[in-house]
Each structure stands twice: as structure tokens, then as C-alpha cells.
Design an enzyme around this catalytic site. Structure first.
Site, short mmCIF file in Angstrom:
data_model
loop_
_atom_site.label_atom_id
_atom_site.label_comp_id
_atom_site.label_asym_id
_atom_site.label_seq_id
_atom_site.Cartn_x
_atom_site.Cartn_y
_atom_site.Cartn_z
N CYS A 133 0.82 -1.21 0.00
CA CYS A 133 0.00 0.00 0.00
C CYS A 133 0.86 1.26 0.00
CB CYS A 133 -0.92 -0.02 1.22
SG CYS A 133 -1.90 1.47 1.38
N CYS A 136 -0.33 4.08 2.23
CA CYS A 136 -0.12 3.84 3.67
C CYS A 136 1.35 4.02 4.04
CB CYS A 136 -0.50 2.41 4.05
SG CYS A 136 -2.04 1.82 3.37
N ASP A 137 2.26 3.52 3.20
CA ASP A 137 3.66 3.40 3.61
C ASP A 137 4.65 4.25 2.82
OD1 ASP A 137 2.80 1.48 5.44
OD2 ASP A 137 3.01 -0.14 3.99
#
Ligand code: NDP
Length: 320
Positions: A133, A136-137
Site C-alpha cells: 500500500c 499507507c507506507d
């Protein structure tokens, strides 16, 4: 007992909830405890959902869908389904908390989950440089050289997004042509931070405590090379989330829940399915939403066909 329970909180689940709630079926929607909102929660700008000419952020679109479903009386529970009893007139759903819910009909809209490469090192280094992701990261990869694996729209989207943080992004693809749509390909090709590595299969991920490289096998020559880098994003598609029902509902050869024709009717009476979990092909937010509509209408017709005494046990009339 309820008339209807909807499992899943992506575009299919929430659209089914909007329709069911407007039909006065007072739906209970079970959103996951950790992944509520579905795939769009991991997306940035959604440019192709009709009605938003300037685009909309994925999480914002999902929160608007939820707001719309709740406005008409949908009740949302944040928990995971652990067990399902789908045969018979009354369906029983058990949640992680141990709570049990009964309903006359169920809409299954559990979407799909990230596909994995299937390498041992992938699990070992998950969260230590291996991610699924970018939104997300991505932030953790500032000024690093990283790779995105895959050749579809997801890979192009992730790679393009990651150039905001990374100093260089390799796109590693096992073929010499992309599956991604033209517009996404062109955007990636035009990005000076992105370099494509064609005919390259990932056969290993190296690193002791964190990712420090990829072992790539050339699919034409068979040669193996080590590519030093600081992180990888796996964007090779998704698999339908059917683990709760794979022994209870018929599946297609592609692994999606089988439905009758263009309907949402599964192999079990009173159980309907919608969204990515039935769709191996299109898998767009807007097709999932449309599929949720079909499921809600099918469930509504099913409930209307049930005998009065059964409906009375669910407390509310099937149709407003
Ligand atoms: P796709 O199935 O379209 O693409 C998956 C890619 O990963 C393919 O290039 C495939 O290779 C590759 N792949 C699959 N398995 C492996 C493996 N084991 N090892 C290496 N490579 C592998 O999935 P996407 O997630 O990209 O897209 C799914 C759907 O979502 C599509 O309909 C897409 O259009 C849509 N989407 C739309 C977006 C947008 O419009 N903004 C953004 C993201 C997705 P090969 O080509 O060789 O099969």
C-alpha cells in the site's frame, strides 16, 4: 432478527445499504474491524467516479457513501465476521466479539485482498520494506530507491504516487508490455523518476532486518541479477475474499462467488453477492456500486416473496 445484513464496507456494501435502507429494510452493515471502507481507503485521487469532475480522495468518497447509507437508517458495526450459517430461512452471522446476528437475507460484499508474490522472504520482510500500500507506507521511503512489482493500473498508480517520496522507482514487470490502461501507462512513462525493468520476475527479496535488494530472473535469458534497493511495493492484483464462504457458496473457476446470470443470486437462497467478490474483470468503484444496487434490489424482491410469518419474525415489512 433482521431483514437484511450486509457484509462489507466498500462501494458495493455501502451502495447496497443505501438502497436497502431507503426500502425501509433497516440494514445492519458489518464493516471490518481494521479494513473498513475497502480498497478505496488505500487510494489517493479517484478521477473516474462519475459526479466528481475534479476527482475525489478515496477515503473521502467512502466516508460520503457511509454518511448517505446512515442517513437512511443503516446501522454500521465495526467487527469481523468469523462464522456464517447461510442455509435455511434464518441466516446467522457470528462476529469476532462473539455477538451473533440473525437475518432473513445476506448480501456478501467482502471485496478482494492484495495478491502476494508467494516468496518466503516476502512474509519475513513484510513491514520491513515490503508493502502492498503506497498511500499507507510511501512516506517511509523518502529519498530511497524502491521497486513496484506489477504491470497493471495498480502498479502504475503506486509507482507514480511513490515518486513523491522516493528518489527512484523501478517498475518490475514479468512481461514486455503493460496491462495498465493507456493513460496510466503514459503518466508513468513520462515520469523521469520511473524506470521500467521488463521481462523480469522477482525470485527473491534480500535483507536481514530490512529489504536491501531484489533477485530478478530475466524471463527470456534466464539470467539472475541482484538489484540493490530500499523497499518494494507489490501491486500484482487482488484475489476475491471468499474464505468465509468457500465451502458454503458455489465459486467460479476464477475464484469469485458464482451468481446467476446478471443477478446477485448465489447458490444459497436468500444470500446475494456484489462487488469485487463476484467480479474477476471490471473491478471498478463504480461497477462495484452498481453491483451493490443489484444485490439490494434482488434481496428486496426475495424478502417480498417470503411468507408473512417469516417477515413478521424480522419485525419490519419487506417493502416500505
Ligand atoms: P491487474 O490484474 O490488472 O494487473 C496485475 C498485474 O500484476 C499484471 O500486470 C500481472 O502480470 C502482474 N502479476 C500478477 N501476478 C503476478 C505475479 N505473481 N508476479 C508478477 N507479476 C504478477 O490488477 P490491478 O490491481 O493492477 O488492477 C485491477 C483492476 O483495478 C483493473 O480493472 C484496473 O483497471 C483497476 N484499477 C484502476 C485504477 C484506476 O483507474 N485509477 C487504479 C488501480 C486499479 P501480467 O500482465 O503478466 O498478467
Amino acid at each position: 432478527m433482521r431483514q437484511i445484513i450486509i457484509i462489507g464496507s466498500g462501494p458495493a456494501g455501502f451502495t447496497a445499504a443505501i438502497y436497502a435502507a431507503r426500502a425501509n429494510l433497516k440494514p445492519l452493515l458489518i464493516a471490518s474491524s481494521v479494513e473498513a471502507g475497502g480498497e478505496l481507503m488505500n487510494t489517493t485521487e479517484v478521477e473516474n467516479y462519475p459526479g466528481f469532475p475534479d476527482g475525489i480522495q478515496g477515503p473521502e468518497l467512502m466516508s460520503k457513501m457511509q454518511e448517505q447509507a446512515e442517513r437512511f437508517g443503516t446501522e454500521v458495526v465495526y467487527d469481523d465476521v468469523t462464522e456464517l450459517e447461510l442455509s435455511g430461512d434464518t441466516k446467522t452471522i457470528t462476529l469476532g466479539s462473539g455477538e451473533k446476528h440473525e437475518a432473513l437475507s445476506v448480501i456478501f460484499a467482502t471485496g478482494s485482498a492484495y495478491r502476494k508474490l508467494g516468496l518466503d522472504d516476502e512474509e519475513r520482510l513484510s513491514g520491513r520494506g515490503v508493502s502492498w500500500c503506497a498511500t499507507c507506507d510511501g512516506f517511509f521511503f523518502k529519498e530511497k530507491t524502491i521497486a513496484v512489482i506489477g504491470g497493471g493500473d495498480s502498479a502504475m498508480e503506486e509507482a507514480t504516487f511513490l515518486t513523491r517520496f522516493a528518489s527512484k522507482v523501478y517498475v518490475v514487470h514479468r512481461k514486455d508490455t503493460l496491462r495498465a490502461s493507456k493513460i496510466m501507462q503514459e503518466r508513468a512513462f513520462a515520469n523521469p523518476k520511473i524506470e521500467f525493468l521488463w521481462n523480469s520476475q522477482v525470485v527473491g527479496i534480500t535483507g536481514t532486518d530490512a529489504v536491501d535488494g531484489l533477485v530478478l530472473r530475466n524471463t527470456v535469458s534466464g539470467d539472475e541479477t541482484l538489484l540493490p534497493l530500499g523497499g518494494i511495493f507489490v501491486a500484482i492484483g487482488n484475489d476475491p475474499r471468499t474464505h468465509l464462504v468457500h465451502t458454503k457458496l458455489d465459486l467460479t473457476p476464477e475464484g469469485t462467488i458464482a451468481v446467476a446470470g446478471r443477478s446477485s443470486k448465489t447458490s444459497q437462497t436468500g444470500v446475494f453477492a456484489a462487488g469485487d467478490v463476484i467480479d474477476p474483470t471490471y473491478r471498478q468503484a463504480v461497477t462495484a456500486a452498481a453491483s451493490g444496487t443489484v444485490a439490494a434490489l434482488d434481496a428486496e424482491h426475495y424478502l417480498a416473496s417470503l411468507p408473512e410469518n417469516l417477515l413478521a419474525s424480522a419485525g419490519e415489512p419487506a417493502l416500505a
